[in-house]
Design a protein around this motif. Structure first.
Motif, PDB file in Angstrom:
ATOM      1  N   ALA A   1       1.957  10.509  -1.395  1.00 22.64           N
ATOM      2  CA  ALA A   1       0.982   9.813  -0.539  1.00 22.64           C
ATOM      3  C   ALA A   1      -0.353   9.648  -1.269  1.00 22.64           C
ATOM      4  O   ALA A   1      -0.991   8.596  -1.193  1.00 22.64           O
ATOM      5  N   LEU A   2      -0.753  10.675  -2.010  1.00 23.89           N
ATOM      6  CA  LEU A   2      -2.020  10.597  -2.757  1.00 23.89           C
ATOM      7  C   LEU A   2      -1.930   9.547  -3.869  1.00 23.89           C
ATOM      8  O   LEU A   2      -2.893   8.812  -4.125  1.00 23.89           O
ATOM      9  N   ALA A   3      -0.776   9.464  -4.510  1.00 23.14           N
ATOM     10  CA  ALA A   3      -0.570   8.429  -5.542  1.00 23.14           C
ATOM     11  C   ALA A   3      -0.583   7.048  -4.885  1.00 23.14           C
ATOM     12  O   ALA A   3      -1.222   6.120  -5.385  1.00 23.14           O
ATOM     13  N   ARG A   4       0.109   6.924  -3.768  1.00 19.90           N
ATOM     14  CA  ARG A   4       0.173   5.626  -3.070  1.00 19.90           C
ATOM     15  C   ARG A   4      -1.218   5.160  -2.659  1.00 19.90           C
ATOM     16  O   ARG A   4      -1.594   4.011  -2.878  1.00 19.90           O
TER      17      ARG A   4
ATOM     18  N   ASN B   1      12.791   0.411 -10.202  1.00 10.16           N
ATOM     19  CA  ASN B   1      11.501   0.470  -9.508  1.00 10.16           C
ATOM     20  C   ASN B   1      11.761   0.943  -8.093  1.00 10.16           C
ATOM     21  O   ASN B   1      12.763   0.564  -7.506  1.00 10.16           O
ATOM     22  N   VAL B   2      10.879   1.713  -7.582  1.00  7.70           N
ATOM     23  CA  VAL B   2      11.023   2.143  -6.185  1.00  7.70           C
ATOM     24  C   VAL B   2       9.616   2.308  -5.617  1.00  7.70           C
ATOM     25  O   VAL B   2       8.680   2.679  -6.341  1.00  7.70           O
ATOM     26  N   SER B   3       9.466   1.973  -4.345  1.00 10.29           N
ATOM     27  CA  SER B   3       8.128   2.048  -3.752  1.00 10.29           C
ATOM     28  C   SER B   3       7.827   3.480  -3.304  1.00 10.29           C
ATOM     29  O   SER B   3       8.734   4.282  -3.078  1.00 10.29           O
ATOM     30  N   TYR B   4       6.547   3.738  -3.163  1.00  9.94           N
ATOM     31  CA  TYR B   4       6.134   5.056  -2.662  1.00  9.94           C
ATOM     32  C   TYR B   4       6.777   5.308  -1.285  1.00  9.94           C
ATOM     33  O   TYR B   4       7.276   6.395  -1.010  1.00  9.94           O
ATOM     34  N   ASP B   5       6.733   4.249  -0.441  1.00 11.40           N
ATOM     35  CA  ASP B   5       7.227   4.430   0.928  1.00 11.40           C
ATOM     36  C   ASP B   5       8.721   4.730   0.961  1.00 11.40           C
ATOM     37  O   ASP B   5       9.176   5.541   1.755  1.00 11.40           O
TER      38      ASP B   5
ATOM     39  N   VAL C   1       7.768   4.435 -10.041  1.00  9.46           N
ATOM     40  CA  VAL C   1       7.421   4.518  -8.619  1.00  9.46           C
ATOM     41  C   VAL C   1       6.056   3.874  -8.461  1.00  9.46           C
ATOM     42  O   VAL C   1       5.111   4.268  -9.138  1.00  9.46           O
ATOM     43  N   GLY C   2       5.984   2.866  -7.627  1.00 10.23           N
ATOM     44  CA  GLY C   2       4.708   2.167  -7.492  1.00 10.23           C
ATOM     45  C   GLY C   2       4.619   1.373  -6.208  1.00 10.23           C
ATOM     46  O   GLY C   2       5.464   1.490  -5.316  1.00 10.23           O
ATOM     47  N   GLY C   3       3.592   0.581  -6.138  1.00  4.86           N
ATOM     48  CA  GLY C   3       3.344  -0.209  -4.921  1.00  4.86           C
ATOM     49  C   GLY C   3       4.201  -1.449  -4.894  1.00  4.86           C
ATOM     50  O   GLY C   3       4.847  -1.784  -5.857  1.00  4.86           O
TER      51      GLY C   3
ATOM     52  N   MET D   1      -6.142  -2.091 -17.958  1.00  5.13           N
ATOM     53  CA  MET D   1      -4.727  -1.807 -18.132  1.00  5.13           C
ATOM     54  C   MET D   1      -4.110  -1.435 -16.794  1.00  5.13           C
ATOM     55  O   MET D   1      -4.705  -0.747 -16.005  1.00  5.13           O
ATOM     56  N   THR D   2      -2.947  -1.932 -16.539  1.00  8.05           N
ATOM     57  CA  THR D   2      -2.312  -1.647 -15.272  1.00  8.05           C
ATOM     58  C   THR D   2      -0.991  -0.938 -15.489  1.00  8.05           C
ATOM     59  O   THR D   2      -0.523  -0.780 -16.619  1.00  8.05           O
ATOM     60  N   ALA D   3      -0.402  -0.596 -14.365  1.00  8.89           N
ATOM     61  CA  ALA D   3       0.894   0.068 -14.397  1.00  8.89           C
ATOM     62  C   ALA D   3       1.950  -0.786 -15.060  1.00  8.89           C
ATOM     63  O   ALA D   3       2.920  -0.272 -15.603  1.00  8.89           O
ATOM     64  N   ASP D   4       1.752  -2.098 -15.058  1.00  6.44           N
ATOM     65  CA  ASP D   4       2.779  -2.977 -15.608  1.00  6.44           C
ATOM     66  C   ASP D   4       2.958  -2.772 -17.098  1.00  6.44           C
ATOM     67  O   ASP D   4       3.938  -3.211 -17.672  1.00  6.44           O
TER      68      ASP D   4
END
Ligand code: UDP
Length: 249
Positions: A214-217, A194-198, A247-249, A1-4
């Motif tokens: 940062a730890l999640a990323r 959606n927004v990236s970690y960075d 929030v993801g990659g 299972m993924t974040a999607d």
């Protein structure tokens, strides 16, 4: 299972998530009071957790302590920082016990698991034991943060979510996602889907503190930010409904 999974189309009675971590701030438990615990609010959130537990999802929880004590507040008042942080960690244990009591009142079995051993009060953190509790469908409420000063419960949530191999962190807040500016102050604030970690880090979007993001990323762990004030919100978000920011990659 993924974040999607969180973006997929699924009915409310189903979710593709097997194991998640719910992070809430201590302030979420104080209702309209300026301080402490508001039992009806604790019970309302416990009901939200129960409705997801009823789906068979394994649930970890991390609750902050800001409704009782924050280390930075204490050190601003002249207290030694690490002592103040330990007081903050103890505050999270009190919140965890309140949530345990509310959940067990609803018939949901739980364990409070503390990063700082206090055997008469709750279990010490032993990773394999915690995993076993989850497999037995006990809600694991991780208390005392990381057990270290200079951290926050956001970082503790990300750490435990990684250790427990959760599929995502669900961060319940007062607003239904991450905005480009404070929606309480700006009518033209825009919510991210959606927004990236960075981007969170660069724009200081205030999702979580930088070390938590940062730890999640670094472990590709998605963070789903949603409103805890929406009745049925937690269950709905797990079923891919409602509004939230991923929030993801
Ligand atoms: N804290 C800490 N180490 C941790 C987690 C928490 O020292 O790993 C302390 C810190 O002083 C913090 C307080 O506990 O201010 C309460 O946690 P937090 O501020 O994250 O609570 P929240 O804002 O989520 O209610």
């Amino acid at each position: 299972m993924t974040a999607d999974a969180v973006n997929s189309d699924t009915s409310e009675s189903e979710t593709k998530f097997n194991r998640v971590l719910l992070k809430i701030s201590g302030e979420a438990l104080m209702g309209d009071q300026g301080f402490g615990l508001h039992p009806p609010t604790v019970e309302r959130i416990a009901n939200e957790v129960k409705s997801v537990h009823d789906l068979g999802v394994e649930i970890c929880m991390v609750i902050g302590g800001g409704n009782i004590f924050r280390g930075l507040q204490g050190s601003a008042q002249g207290m030694e920082r690490t002592t103040a942080d330990y007081m903050g960690m103890l505050a999270t244990v009190m919140n965890a016990l309140a949530m345990q009591s509310a959940l067990e009142g609803l018939g949901v079995f739980t364990r409070v698991i503390s990063a700082i051993p206090m055997d008469q009060v709750c279990e010490p953190y032993i990773r394999r034991r915690a995993v076993r509790h989850l497999e037995k469908k006990r809600v694991c409420i991780f208390a005392a943060g990381t057990g270290n000063p200079y951290f926050t419960t956001d970082t503790a949530a990300t750490l435990r979510a990684n250790e427990m191999r959760c599929e995502a962190i669900f961060k319940g807040t007062k607003v239904d996602g991450v905005y480009d500016k404070d929606p309480a102050k700006h009518d033209d604030a825009v919510r991210y889907e959606n927004v990236s970690y960075d981007e969170c880090l660069q724009k200081r979007l205030g999702v979580m503190d930088a070390s938590a993001i940062a730890l999640a990323r670094d472990n590709n762990l998605p963070i789903i930010v949603f409103s805890l004030d929406e009745p049925g919100g937690f269950r709905g978000i797990l079923a891919g409904k409602g509004t939230y920011t991923r929030v993801g990659g």
